[in-house]
Design an enzyme around this catalytic site. Sequence first.
Site, PDB file in Angstrom:
ATOM      1  N   GLU A  70       0.809  -1.223   0.000  1.00  0.00           N
ATOM      2  CA  GLU A  70       0.000   0.000   0.000  1.00  0.00           C
ATOM      3  C   GLU A  70       0.841   1.271   0.000  1.00  0.00           C
ATOM      4  O   GLU A  70       0.476   2.270  -0.622  1.00  0.00           O
ATOM      5  CB  GLU A  70      -0.963   0.014   1.190  1.00  0.00           C
ATOM      6  CG  GLU A  70      -2.059  -1.045   1.103  1.00  0.00           C
ATOM      7  CD  GLU A  70      -1.575  -2.417   1.538  1.00  0.00           C
ATOM      8  OE1 GLU A  70      -0.475  -2.518   2.115  1.00  0.00           O
ATOM      9  OE2 GLU A  70      -2.300  -3.404   1.291  1.00  0.00           O
ATOM     10  N   PHE A  93      -9.046  -2.742   1.293  1.00  0.00           N
ATOM     11  CA  PHE A  93      -9.909  -2.499   2.451  1.00  0.00           C
ATOM     12  C   PHE A  93      -9.271  -1.353   3.228  1.00  0.00           C
ATOM     13  O   PHE A  93      -8.040  -1.296   3.328  1.00  0.00           O
ATOM     14  CB  PHE A  93     -10.011  -3.734   3.352  1.00  0.00           C
ATOM     15  CG  PHE A  93     -10.841  -4.846   2.780  1.00  0.00           C
ATOM     16  CD1 PHE A  93     -12.220  -4.891   3.001  1.00  0.00           C
ATOM     17  CD2 PHE A  93     -10.267  -5.835   2.009  1.00  0.00           C
ATOM     18  CE1 PHE A  93     -12.992  -5.911   2.461  1.00  0.00           C
ATOM     19  CE2 PHE A  93     -11.040  -6.857   1.458  1.00  0.00           C
ATOM     20  CZ  PHE A  93     -12.409  -6.899   1.690  1.00  0.00           C
ATOM     21  N   HIS A 139     -11.134  -6.071   8.696  1.00  0.00           N
ATOM     22  CA  HIS A 139     -11.919  -5.775   7.493  1.00  0.00           C
ATOM     23  C   HIS A 139     -13.194  -4.997   7.855  1.00  0.00           C
ATOM     24  O   HIS A 139     -14.225  -5.156   7.224  1.00  0.00           O
ATOM     25  CB  HIS A 139     -12.299  -7.057   6.750  1.00  0.00           C
ATOM     26  CG  HIS A 139     -11.158  -7.720   6.037  1.00  0.00           C
ATOM     27  ND1 HIS A 139     -10.090  -8.267   6.697  1.00  0.00           N
ATOM     28  CD2 HIS A 139     -10.893  -7.907   4.716  1.00  0.00           C
ATOM     29  CE1 HIS A 139      -9.235  -8.779   5.820  1.00  0.00           C
ATOM     30  NE2 HIS A 139      -9.700  -8.571   4.614  1.00  0.00           N
TER      31      HIS A 139
END
Lengths: 337, 362
Positions: A70, A93, A139
């Site tokens: 990320e 997510f 999540h």
Amino acid sequence: MTATTQQQTGTTVMTNVEAVRTTLHDALVRDDRVLIMGEDVGARGNVFLITKGFLEEFGPERIVDTPLAEASIVGVAIGMAMEGLRPIAEIQFADFIYPAFNQIVGEAAKTRYRSNGDYTCPMVIRTPYGGGVRGALSHSVSIEALFYHVPGLTILAPSTPADIKGLLNAAIECPDPVLFLEHKKTYRSVKGEVPGGYYTIPIGKADVKKAGTDVTVVSYGYNAHQALDAANRLESDGVSVEVIDLRSIRPMDKTTILDSVRKTRKLLIIHEDNKFGGIGAEISAMVAEEALFDLDAPVRRLAGPDVPAMGYALPLEEEFLISTDEMVQAMRDMAKF
Amino acid sequence: MAKTLAAPAGARRDLGIALLRMMIRIRVLEEGIEKHFLGGEIPGFAHLSIGQEAVAAGTCANLRRDDAIASTHRGHGHTLAKGTSMRGMVAELFARATGICKGKGGSMHIADFSVGMLGANGVVGGGFGLVAGAALSAVQRKTDQVAVCFFGDGATNRGPFHENLNLCAVWNLPAIFVLENNRYASTTSTAETMKIENVAMRAAGYGMPSAIVDGFDGFAVYDAVGDAVERARSGGGPTFVECKTYRARGHYIGDPERYRQKTEVADVMTASDPIVRMQALLGEALSLGEFERVWAEAREEFADAVAFARSSPAPEKDEAFFGAYTGDREPGNPVHDFEARERDEFLPFAPNVGTGSQGSGH
């Protein structure tokens, strides 16, 4: 796409997830500078199938499957944005965004300021957030308050398909970095009419989803839909609740909030994110500074409890989330006050 | 790798049977998870390691209870092999109060500190730092414990992988990095996200010795990790073990798997299923009757775990509010009362509402 086209009105009924998908698709068609990068966005077509078929249509240069990294997804997108492209970075997510925190806060948010506007960072970071899908610790999170504190960032969290289209278009047009939050529980549970053709909704403009006179409710995301349900239920009891969907979390639409609070004289803020240091705290402080003597009741916040995660088992998740019944009760209490 | 045509005997035979038993227990557990997930009894998300059992079994057979492991989102095998009970695992996945995390974690966040299982992890690459820390702790406390990090190929493209390999190497820590190279990072082929065939070459960049093993062969994994554990326990520092394996199921249960051909899965499993492989390696050292009995016992164990889970209660809803801070279970704890539960009651200070103490102050 399973959307129903209504030719006569020029609108299409679609779900939130379809609104994200079609808006991204149209942006890719409209503007060669737009590209999408993220984990599993290519062959898989995104975990919610948002980019399904995009790889075949637009090719691997514009639909970029990245490693699970990320910090690099966002870092690379910043560089591309500074050098003439319009990247849309996807964080699969919201819970996965933390490694990119330095890139977002330390780089993207400061690019314009430190270069006195010579460089800008016209990028969008899209990410699904929120609970109610049994995602448990990794999540389910809401991340808005973590980024809310950072000047230079714009944070959007529209809750209806029409607002998603208008604000996602605005985000892509925006010359500054935008964090675009999509509540994953609304993806398939929320449906609505979406106008055809290209349009934008101004960033920083809240929407009064229901007018009322007794209590002002400020919310966003999935909670905004619940708040609207709760308000509608109270109509028959003679309680008139005004429901404001923030849509833009930062910048905050002070005018719409203050106009409403001055009319109803009561403010209830509802968000799924934790209460302490949350979005509601800033709104409360703003209202206290600007309109304290217009209030007939203390401001109230209905928010996620201050525990670090949503548990996996249903009773734990339900206890974390705010039920529509709790909202009804809170609205009733405020109205009675 | 001590692979011979002759059937293993003595301790080697016992090891082979122990590895086979563990692999079969993992397979039965995961096929059961799949069934009960699809049947609706297991909510949320679950990721299966079917095809990769030899890595979990072969690695953990070298470990003591007080050694640490960090797992991944695909961690059922690691957890079971490290010693967590099947009852505790199944009850956790069924979201019961008797689960190993009392229903807070589920498949992706299962942890069992009592057996040194520091946690599955919903975030890829979440375990590297934990393992480096556990290993450094062992050094500073002067024990001979080791720490093992399980991770996939996708995690090796992340910063924490590189940072912690470097740290463990330069500090000479008793850490073992066990890579399960199953060819897919989530749904993206490893070939599309890295230019190298063998990830183990990255270890060389940090001055760390490495081995590459057939990850379908329980003996091969056991031997390679065994060497690494011995090196770590004796102060020789960390080792990287790349296990070439394969994920026979989708990234998660329900994955439509558009990114690969069904024949690819069938081809690999026909050639390499680690359970079939071990049965073949054992040859005459294991009778068909014994083999069948191992399966039957595993199935019985799983059925018992399901019955246990089904008869267990869900957690009390108030459990949602506990566990954020030390002491928050104590009645009257300010964290508990003020932060967590405030939304239950609306008691403004105005004198016309109730007669609570909040109104008496002004």
